[in-house]
Design a protein around this motif. Structure first.
Motif, mmCIF file in Angstrom:
data_model
loop_
_atom_site.group_PDB
_atom_site.id
_atom_site.type_symbol
_atom_site.label_atom_id
_atom_site.label_comp_id
_atom_site.label_asym_id
_atom_site.label_seq_id
_atom_site.Cartn_x
_atom_site.Cartn_y
_atom_site.Cartn_z
ATOM 1 N N THR A 155 0.830 -1.203 0.000
ATOM 2 C CA THR A 155 0.000 0.000 0.000
ATOM 3 C C THR A 155 0.867 1.257 0.000
ATOM 4 O OG1 THR A 155 -1.753 -1.163 1.209
ATOM 5 C CG2 THR A 155 -1.827 1.237 1.223
ATOM 6 N N ASN A 156 1.953 1.230 0.764
ATOM 7 C CA ASN A 156 2.865 2.374 0.793
ATOM 8 C C ASN A 156 3.480 2.617 -0.580
ATOM 9 O OD1 ASN A 156 2.432 2.815 3.523
ATOM 10 N ND2 ASN A 156 4.182 1.608 4.176
ATOM 11 N N ARG A 157 3.833 1.542 -1.272
ATOM 12 C CA ARG A 157 4.404 1.718 -2.605
ATOM 13 C C ARG A 157 3.370 2.266 -3.579
ATOM 14 N NH1 ARG A 157 7.225 -2.638 -6.790
ATOM 15 N NH2 ARG A 157 7.958 -1.039 -8.248
ATOM 16 N N ILE A 158 2.136 1.798 -3.454
ATOM 17 C CA ILE A 158 1.075 2.323 -4.316
ATOM 18 C C ILE A 158 0.852 3.809 -4.028
ATOM 19 C CG2 ILE A 158 -1.422 2.247 -4.739
ATOM 20 C CD1 ILE A 158 -0.004 0.118 -6.229
ATOM 21 N N ASP A 159 0.950 4.207 -2.753
ATOM 22 C CA ASP A 159 0.824 5.628 -2.406
ATOM 23 C C ASP A 159 1.891 6.460 -3.115
ATOM 24 O OD1 ASP A 159 -1.332 5.192 -0.743
ATOM 25 O OD2 ASP A 159 -0.121 5.020 1.085
ATOM 26 N N LEU A 160 3.139 5.972 -3.086
ATOM 27 C CA LEU A 160 4.232 6.675 -3.757
ATOM 28 C C LEU A 160 3.999 6.730 -5.267
ATOM 29 C CD1 LEU A 160 7.290 5.150 -1.824
ATOM 30 C CD2 LEU A 160 6.308 7.445 -1.546
ATOM 31 N N THR A 161 3.514 5.629 -5.811
ATOM 32 C CA THR A 161 3.228 5.582 -7.245
ATOM 33 C C THR A 161 2.124 6.558 -7.613
ATOM 34 O OG1 THR A 161 3.878 3.245 -7.323
ATOM 35 C CG2 THR A 161 2.553 4.077 -9.147
ATOM 36 N N LYS A 162 1.100 6.637 -6.769
ATOM 37 C CA LYS A 162 -0.008 7.572 -7.018
ATOM 38 C C LYS A 162 0.508 9.010 -7.058
ATOM 39 C CE LYS A 162 -4.265 9.315 -4.894
ATOM 40 N NZ LYS A 162 -5.152 9.219 -3.701
ATOM 41 N N ASN A 163 1.367 9.377 -6.119
ATOM 42 C CA ASN A 163 1.922 10.732 -6.091
ATOM 43 C C ASN A 163 2.777 10.999 -7.328
ATOM 44 O OD1 ASN A 163 0.715 11.135 -3.590
ATOM 45 N ND2 ASN A 163 2.529 10.531 -2.445
ATOM 46 N N ARG A 164 3.563 10.003 -7.719
ATOM 47 C CA ARG A 164 4.413 10.158 -8.901
ATOM 48 C C ARG A 164 3.572 10.345 -10.153
ATOM 49 N NH1 ARG A 164 8.174 12.388 -11.610
ATOM 50 N NH2 ARG A 164 9.056 11.115 -13.290
ATOM 51 N N LEU A 165 2.496 9.592 -10.290
ATOM 52 C CA LEU A 165 1.624 9.728 -11.454
ATOM 53 C C LEU A 165 0.954 11.096 -11.488
ATOM 54 C CD1 LEU A 165 -0.056 6.190 -11.562
ATOM 55 C CD2 LEU A 165 1.567 7.137 -13.216
ATOM 56 N N ALA A 166 0.583 11.616 -10.316
ATOM 57 C CA ALA A 166 -0.022 12.952 -10.258
ATOM 58 C C ALA A 166 0.964 14.003 -10.766
ATOM 59 C CB ALA A 166 -0.454 13.267 -8.832
ATOM 60 N N GLU A 167 2.235 13.860 -10.388
ATOM 61 C CA GLU A 167 3.254 14.789 -10.867
ATOM 62 C C GLU A 167 3.459 14.647 -12.376
ATOM 63 O OE1 GLU A 167 6.699 13.879 -8.603
ATOM 64 O OE2 GLU A 167 5.903 14.683 -6.705
ATOM 65 N N GLN A 168 3.487 13.408 -12.854
ATOM 66 C CA GLN A 168 3.650 13.178 -14.286
ATOM 67 C C GLN A 168 2.496 13.783 -15.078
ATOM 68 O OE1 GLN A 168 4.421 8.749 -14.052
ATOM 69 N NE2 GLN A 168 5.887 9.269 -15.647
ATOM 70 N N LYS A 169 1.285 13.647 -14.558
ATOM 71 C CA LYS A 169 0.134 14.191 -15.268
ATOM 72 C C LYS A 169 0.199 15.713 -15.315
ATOM 73 C CE LYS A 169 -4.897 14.250 -15.500
ATOM 74 N NZ LYS A 169 -6.174 13.789 -14.911
ATOM 75 N N THR A 170 0.631 16.334 -14.209
ATOM 76 C CA THR A 170 0.751 17.792 -14.177
ATOM 77 C C THR A 170 1.746 18.269 -15.229
ATOM 78 O OG1 THR A 170 0.209 17.868 -11.822
ATOM 79 C CG2 THR A 170 1.363 19.769 -12.744
ATOM 80 N N VAL A 171 2.901 17.611 -15.281
ATOM 81 C CA VAL A 171 3.929 17.995 -16.258
ATOM 82 C C VAL A 171 3.424 17.779 -17.686
ATOM 83 C CG1 VAL A 171 6.222 17.430 -17.141
ATOM 84 C CG2 VAL A 171 5.847 17.572 -14.674
ATOM 85 N N ALA A 172 2.847 16.601 -17.947
ATOM 86 C CA ALA A 172 2.376 16.286 -19.293
ATOM 87 C C ALA A 172 1.255 17.222 -19.726
ATOM 88 C CB ALA A 172 1.893 14.838 -19.352
ATOM 89 N N THR A 173 0.362 17.563 -18.797
ATOM 90 C CA THR A 173 -0.743 18.475 -19.117
ATOM 91 C C THR A 173 -0.223 19.873 -19.410
ATOM 92 O OG1 THR A 173 -2.241 17.199 -17.700
ATOM 93 C CG2 THR A 173 -2.932 19.409 -18.305
ATOM 94 N N ASN A 174 0.761 20.331 -18.647
ATOM 95 C CA ASN A 174 1.336 21.657 -18.878
ATOM 96 C C ASN A 174 2.019 21.732 -20.244
ATOM 97 O OD1 ASN A 174 0.479 22.667 -16.429
ATOM 98 N ND2 ASN A 174 2.387 22.228 -15.361
ATOM 99 N N VAL A 175 2.773 20.695 -20.590
ATOM 100 C CA VAL A 175 3.436 20.665 -21.894
ATOM 101 C C VAL A 175 2.401 20.666 -23.008
ATOM 102 C CG1 VAL A 175 4.889 19.271 -23.422
ATOM 103 C CG2 VAL A 175 5.512 19.533 -21.021
ATOM 104 N N MET A 176 1.360 19.863 -22.870
ATOM 105 C CA MET A 176 0.301 19.812 -23.876
ATOM 106 C C MET A 176 -0.406 21.157 -23.990
ATOM 107 S SD MET A 176 -2.941 17.165 -24.109
ATOM 108 C CE MET A 176 -3.771 17.888 -22.678
ATOM 109 N N SER A 177 -0.614 21.804 -22.852
ATOM 110 C CA SER A 177 -1.278 23.106 -22.851
ATOM 111 C C SER A 177 -0.451 24.160 -23.576
ATOM 112 C CB SER A 177 -1.556 23.543 -21.412
ATOM 113 O OG SER A 177 -2.137 24.835 -21.376
#
Length: 297
Positions: free
Chosen positions: A234-256
């Protein structure tokens, strides 16, 4: 080269039409919020946009996988807590029944409750999430346990692939299940069925019944180990969730930055083009008004 009135008029109309088309493009950008509405307007932006949008879609799919993983982990944790409660209740009954003050009837009554708790453990071992059995490993379409009419419990799932994994990023799989035999193993049900038999038949002594306490403690330790392993996942999934949120922010900003129109810049250009268009119409009106009669006069 001789420039005729017709040539001037045609050239003027062509330029006015081009300016009007550019004016329409700026208005479309303000209305849609996008730099382009057709790939032909800017093939480079369109091509890069496809790539960036694919990146965002990948991240969003992985986020959905993480959400599903949480369902498995939370359901597994809840089931293990209930297993722990059931085993602790069995231990309590065993401890009470091991005293010499207990009569055969009292031990038989305890045996009946132990039998019910065994059935509850079978139910917990066959816990489902979204139609999938979470303790059956990769064979999640089939239940882990089966209980015969005589009370014998057996593992019926195919445990050749005991892990159930989800993709959480490109090339990254995380195992999210409790290993099938980590808790619900054959030894557990053999020990509990023997305990039930000793309690209900009434021939076992207090010391014989007391000997089952060590076995129950062993199985309780197995549950604790499974819960600890589940917590680490569960702890690893938590870290993965945070990492994906950061990736989405970066990818969305670049796309924007690639696709979205700059409103301030677009409004300025729209006003400039509007002024140019109005000036073209004003000049054009004077040129087109001139005819051969005007020259003769």
């Amino acid at each position: 080269m001789r420039v005729t009135q017709s040539m001037m008029a045609n050239n003027l109309l062509r330029n006015i039409s081009g300016g009007y088309s550019q004016l329409a493009d700026y208005q479309s950008q303000l209305a849609s919020g996008k730099k382009i509405t057709r790939p032909s307007q800017d093939p480079v932006v369109a091509t890069m946009g496809i790539s960036y949008r694919t990146d965002v879609n990948h991240v969003e799919q992985y986020q959905r996988n993480v959400t599903n993983a949480y369902k498995w982990l939370d359901s597994s944790d809840d089931a293990l807590k209930q297993v722990d409660d059931a085993l602790n209740r069995i231990r309590e009954l065993t401890n009470e029944a091991s005293t010499d003050t207990y009569t055969a009837d009292q031990r038989a009554a305890a045996g009946v409750e132990v039998d019910q708790l065994i059935q509850q453990l079978v139910t917990l071992g066959n816990t489902q999430v979204g139609g999938q059995y979470i303790f059956s490993g990769s064979d999640s379409a089939h239940p882990l346990l089966s209980q015969a009419s005589d009370g014998t419990v057996s593992i019926v799932a195919d445990l050749s692939q005991p892990d159930f994994s989800v993709a959480v990023n490109d090339g990254i799989q995380i195992t999210i299940n409790v290993k099938p035999e980590a808790v619900f193993n054959d030894q557990l049900f053999q020990d509990l069925n023997q305990l039930k038999k000793d309690l209900t038949e009434g021939t076992a002594t207090g010391s014989q019944i007391s000997a089952h306490l060590t076995e129950i403690d062993t199985h309780l330790d197995e549950v604790s180990s499974a819960q600890a392993d589940l917590g680490a996942k569960t702890n690893r999934i938590d870290l993965t969730k945070n990492r994906l949120a950061e990736q989405k922010t970066v990818a969305t900003n670049v796309m924007s930055r690639n696709e979205d129109a700059d409103y301030a810049e677009t409004i300025v250009k729209l006003n400039q083009q509007q002024n140019v268009y109005n000036a073209s119409l004003s000049v054009g009106a004077k040129i087109i008004q001139t005819s051969l009669i005007d020259f003769l006069n």
